[in-house]
Design a protein around this motif. Sequence first.
Motif, PDB file in Angstrom:
ATOM      1  N   ASN A  68       9.176   3.404  -7.690  1.00 53.72           N
ATOM      2  CA  ASN A  68       8.583   4.482  -8.097  1.00 53.72           C
ATOM      3  C   ASN A  68       9.004   5.945  -7.042  1.00 53.72           C
ATOM      4  O   ASN A  68       9.826   5.595  -6.181  1.00 53.72           O
ATOM      5  CB  ASN A  68       7.077   4.271  -7.752  1.00 53.72           C
ATOM      6  CG  ASN A  68       6.183   5.527  -7.956  1.00 53.72           C
ATOM      7  OD1 ASN A  68       6.443   6.312  -8.893  1.00 53.72           O
ATOM      8  ND2 ASN A  68       5.029   5.733  -7.553  1.00 53.72           N
ATOM      9  N   LYS A  69       8.693   7.183  -7.265  1.00 52.63           N
ATOM     10  CA  LYS A  69       8.786   8.243  -6.549  1.00 52.63           C
ATOM     11  C   LYS A  69      10.343   8.598  -6.641  1.00 52.63           C
ATOM     12  O   LYS A  69      10.737   9.465  -5.911  1.00 52.63           O
ATOM     13  CB  LYS A  69       8.480   8.155  -5.162  1.00 52.63           C
ATOM     14  CG  LYS A  69       7.084   7.319  -4.855  1.00 52.63           C
ATOM     15  CD  LYS A  69       6.367   7.586  -3.705  1.00 52.63           C
ATOM     16  CE  LYS A  69       5.076   6.936  -3.333  1.00 52.63           C
ATOM     17  NZ  LYS A  69       4.312   7.242  -1.922  1.00 52.63           N
ATOM     18  N   THR A  86       4.271  11.105 -10.257  1.00 52.59           N
ATOM     19  CA  THR A  86       4.038  12.698 -10.210  1.00 52.59           C
ATOM     20  C   THR A  86       5.194  13.314  -9.916  1.00 52.59           C
ATOM     21  O   THR A  86       6.241  12.784  -9.772  1.00 52.59           O
ATOM     22  CB  THR A  86       3.033  12.803  -8.849  1.00 52.59           C
ATOM     23  OG1 THR A  86       3.836  12.225  -7.425  1.00 52.59           O
ATOM     24  CG2 THR A  86       1.942  11.874  -8.726  1.00 52.59           C
ATOM     25  N   ALA A 126      -2.045   5.585  -8.547  1.00 58.56           N
ATOM     26  CA  ALA A 126      -1.687   7.001  -9.059  1.00 58.56           C
ATOM     27  C   ALA A 126      -1.237   6.553 -10.817  1.00 58.56           C
ATOM     28  O   ALA A 126      -1.585   7.158 -11.302  1.00 58.56           O
ATOM     29  CB  ALA A 126      -0.394   7.357  -8.293  1.00 58.56           C
ATOM     30  N   THR A 164      -5.297   8.899  -2.501  1.00 56.71           N
ATOM     31  CA  THR A 164      -6.182   7.784  -2.574  1.00 56.71           C
ATOM     32  C   THR A 164      -6.307   7.199  -1.406  1.00 56.71           C
ATOM     33  O   THR A 164      -5.311   6.842  -0.365  1.00 56.71           O
ATOM     34  CB  THR A 164      -5.916   6.844  -3.578  1.00 56.71           C
ATOM     35  OG1 THR A 164      -4.706   6.259  -3.221  1.00 56.71           O
ATOM     36  CG2 THR A 164      -5.798   7.588  -4.952  1.00 56.71           C
ATOM     37  N   PRO A 168       0.896  -1.055   0.202  1.00 60.30           N
ATOM     38  CA  PRO A 168       0.026   0.004   0.025  1.00 60.30           C
ATOM     39  C   PRO A 168       0.813   1.175   0.085  1.00 60.30           C
ATOM     40  O   PRO A 168       1.845   1.340   0.593  1.00 60.30           O
ATOM     41  CB  PRO A 168      -0.715  -0.144   1.437  1.00 60.30           C
ATOM     42  CG  PRO A 168      -0.725  -1.258   1.892  1.00 60.30           C
ATOM     43  CD  PRO A 168       0.575  -2.151   1.133  1.00 60.30           C
ATOM     44  N   GLY A 169       0.260   2.343  -0.712  1.00 56.68           N
ATOM     45  CA  GLY A 169       1.119   3.587  -0.780  1.00 56.68           C
ATOM     46  C   GLY A 169       2.266   3.547  -1.766  1.00 56.68           C
ATOM     47  O   GLY A 169       2.966   4.669  -2.011  1.00 56.68           O
ATOM     48  N   ALA A 170       2.217   2.515  -2.586  1.00 59.21           N
ATOM     49  CA  ALA A 170       3.448   2.385  -3.459  1.00 59.21           C
ATOM     50  C   ALA A 170       3.264   3.518  -4.797  1.00 59.21           C
ATOM     51  O   ALA A 170       4.169   3.838  -5.332  1.00 59.21           O
ATOM     52  CB  ALA A 170       3.973   0.998  -4.098  1.00 59.21           C
ATOM     53  N   GLY A 171       2.152   3.508  -5.039  1.00 61.40           N
ATOM     54  CA  GLY A 171       1.619   4.529  -5.921  1.00 61.40           C
ATOM     55  C   GLY A 171       0.786   3.800  -7.352  1.00 61.40           C
ATOM     56  O   GLY A 171       0.813   4.178  -8.346  1.00 61.40           O
ATOM     57  N   SER A 194       8.739   7.785 -12.017  1.00 67.09           N
ATOM     58  CA  SER A 194       7.837   8.560 -11.129  1.00 67.09           C
ATOM     59  C   SER A 194       6.487   8.682 -11.789  1.00 67.09           C
ATOM     60  O   SER A 194       6.516   8.786 -13.142  1.00 67.09           O
ATOM     61  CB  SER A 194       8.459   9.871 -10.662  1.00 67.09           C
ATOM     62  OG  SER A 194       8.612  10.630 -11.946  1.00 67.09           O
ATOM     63  N   LEU A 247      -2.439  14.441  -7.838  1.00 64.26           N
ATOM     64  CA  LEU A 247      -3.302  13.446  -7.724  1.00 64.26           C
ATOM     65  C   LEU A 247      -3.960  13.534  -6.225  1.00 64.26           C
ATOM     66  O   LEU A 247      -3.165  13.875  -5.438  1.00 64.26           O
ATOM     67  CB  LEU A 247      -2.598  12.142  -7.883  1.00 64.26           C
ATOM     68  CG  LEU A 247      -2.198  11.765  -9.231  1.00 64.26           C
ATOM     69  CD1 LEU A 247      -1.156  10.740  -9.277  1.00 64.26           C
ATOM     70  CD2 LEU A 247      -3.409  11.372 -10.130  1.00 64.26           C
ATOM     71  N   ASP A 272      11.220  11.132  -8.069  1.00 61.35           N
ATOM     72  CA  ASP A 272      11.138  12.487  -8.003  1.00 61.35           C
ATOM     73  C   ASP A 272      11.559  13.054  -6.899  1.00 61.35           C
ATOM     74  O   ASP A 272      11.948  14.185  -6.818  1.00 61.35           O
ATOM     75  CB  ASP A 272       9.732  13.070  -8.566  1.00 61.35           C
ATOM     76  CG  ASP A 272       8.670  12.621  -7.392  1.00 61.35           C
ATOM     77  OD1 ASP A 272       8.523  11.394  -7.457  1.00 61.35           O
ATOM     78  OD2 ASP A 272       8.183  13.339  -6.824  1.00 61.35           O
ATOM     79  N   LEU A 273      11.427  12.146  -5.857  1.00 57.67           N
ATOM     80  CA  LEU A 273      11.886  12.838  -4.334  1.00 57.67           C
ATOM     81  C   LEU A 273      13.381  12.455  -4.251  1.00 57.67           C
ATOM     82  O   LEU A 273      13.918  11.540  -4.527  1.00 57.67           O
ATOM     83  CB  LEU A 273      11.182  11.941  -3.433  1.00 57.67           C
ATOM     84  CG  LEU A 273       9.626  11.931  -3.431  1.00 57.67           C
ATOM     85  CD1 LEU A 273       9.053  11.040  -2.463  1.00 57.67           C
ATOM     86  CD2 LEU A 273       9.255  13.514  -3.214  1.00 57.67           C
TER      87      LEU A 273
HETATM   88  P1  GDP Z   1      -1.297   2.570  -3.619  1.00 57.74           P
HETATM   89  O1  GDP Z   1      -1.585   2.218  -2.501  1.00 57.74           O
HETATM   90  O2  GDP Z   1      -0.152   1.725  -4.511  1.00 57.74           O
HETATM   91  O3  GDP Z   1      -2.406   2.595  -4.904  1.00 57.74           O
HETATM   92  O4  GDP Z   1      -0.654   4.010  -3.719  1.00 57.74           O
HETATM   93  P2  GDP Z   1      -1.438   5.435  -4.149  1.00 57.74           P
HETATM   94  O5  GDP Z   1      -1.470   5.474  -5.647  1.00 57.74           O
HETATM   95  O6  GDP Z   1      -2.646   5.511  -3.472  1.00 57.74           O
HETATM   96  O7  GDP Z   1      -0.279   6.361  -3.794  1.00 57.74           O
HETATM   97  C1  GDP Z   1       0.286   6.614  -2.633  1.00 57.74           C
HETATM   98  C2  GDP Z   1       0.654   7.860  -2.393  1.00 57.74           C
HETATM   99  O8  GDP Z   1       1.832   8.387  -2.987  1.00 57.74           O
HETATM  100  C3  GDP Z   1      -0.243   9.122  -2.812  1.00 57.74           C
HETATM  101  O9  GDP Z   1      -0.252  10.257  -2.073  1.00 57.74           O
HETATM  102  C4  GDP Z   1       0.492   9.580  -4.291  1.00 57.74           C
HETATM  103  O10 GDP Z   1       0.125  10.862  -4.633  1.00 57.74           O
HETATM  104  C5  GDP Z   1       1.782   9.402  -3.851  1.00 57.74           C
HETATM  105  N1  GDP Z   1       2.549   9.159  -5.240  1.00 57.74           N
HETATM  106  C6  GDP Z   1       2.475   8.137  -5.976  1.00 57.74           C
HETATM  107  N2  GDP Z   1       3.189   8.116  -7.013  1.00 57.74           N
HETATM  108  C7  GDP Z   1       4.392   9.101  -6.581  1.00 57.74           C
HETATM  109  C8  GDP Z   1       5.482   9.716  -7.287  1.00 57.74           C
HETATM  110  O11 GDP Z   1       5.988   9.252  -8.306  1.00 57.74           O
HETATM  111  N3  GDP Z   1       6.076  10.769  -6.594  1.00 57.74           N
HETATM  112  C9  GDP Z   1       5.625  11.076  -5.448  1.00 57.74           C
HETATM  113  N4  GDP Z   1       6.318  11.960  -4.627  1.00 57.74           N
HETATM  114  N5  GDP Z   1       4.533  10.637  -5.037  1.00 57.74           N
HETATM  115  C10 GDP Z   1       3.642   9.607  -5.485  1.00 57.74           C
END
Ligand code: GDP
Length: 279
Positions: A183-184, A262, A34, A51, A28-31, A260, A48, A186-187
């Motif tokens: 993922n991410k 976002t 998104a 979620t 959870p939270g991996a993206g 990434s 975004l 960009d950070l």
């Molecule tokens: P899921 O639980 O895997 O479906 O994750 P989500 O899609 O809900 O993303 C979790 C959080 O990470 C959200 O707040 C997104 O906006 C953020 N997020 C997703 N992708 C990226 C990314 O590439 N960079 C950053 N900085 N945040 C991201």
Amino acid sequence: LAPILLHFLYSTATPYTTLPSVLLLGPPGAGKTALTTLFERGPLDLPLAKTHTSQVTSSIELSINSDDPSSASYKTNLDEAGATAKKFLLVDTPGHPKLRASSLARLNSAEPTIKSSLVSDGGAKSKIKAVVFMVDAAALADGDALPSTAEYLYDVLLTLQKRFHSRNGSRAPASMPVLVAANKLDLFTALPAALVKSNLEAELGRIRAARSKGLLDSGVGQDDLAAGEEGDWLGGDGSEKFSFAQMMEFDVDVDVIGGSVTGDGPGAEKWWKWIGERV
Ligand code: GDP
């Protein structure tokens, strides 16, 4: 007349078109949500929305340029470009630990399929062609997320490894490509893809050692472990270090690619190309 006839043949012979699927897994939270949104709608100017942790599996239908998937972009409007589109489903699964078993169960057969949640194809069974395992490279940097992320990945890879032995007669199951999407990126705190790879491999090796020790303690003999086609030993040889390359023996081809969804980062193009070459 010809178009009418064709339409008739098409609509009677194939009531539903079954598209291949790409299964999207990860903690959870991996993206995952998104990414699904990005591929579905193209780049978003608005940030975004955060979620909720999804509890259900959802599929979206995507098209990729089948003339040359490597040159395709999810940003290209395929209709405008006049390209031949290859369609597939991206299936986002719930990342919640309690719901993982059902995601894994889908991979546990020689010909893994998933029932599409699309209404348009009548919930037909779709063949799983590839797995995308998404990880949060920023969360992995501080180490806290590493054990749980690797634990999930271990179970995914072990399921695919065991599946290799569940061959149907002499036919080996189709190979299963796995993309670890770091993922991410960009950070600035995020680990680069090469470190995501080596950290995951090291942690998977630790889990492997711990699990086999658990088995030894529970009275399973060394011989059983060595013979253990059905054992919990991930990867081929009994070597100390685990590497993704060891999964090739079981036709599980693992790639780790950074990106990434976002922010101002490398984007998602490489993942899109990887998927396009495998559906
Ligand atoms: P899921 O639980 O895997 O479906 O994750 P989500 O899609 O809900 O993303 C979790 C959080 O990470 C959200 O707040 C997104 O906006 C953020 N997020 C997703 N992708 C990226 C990314 O590439 N960079 C950053 N900085 N945040 C991201």
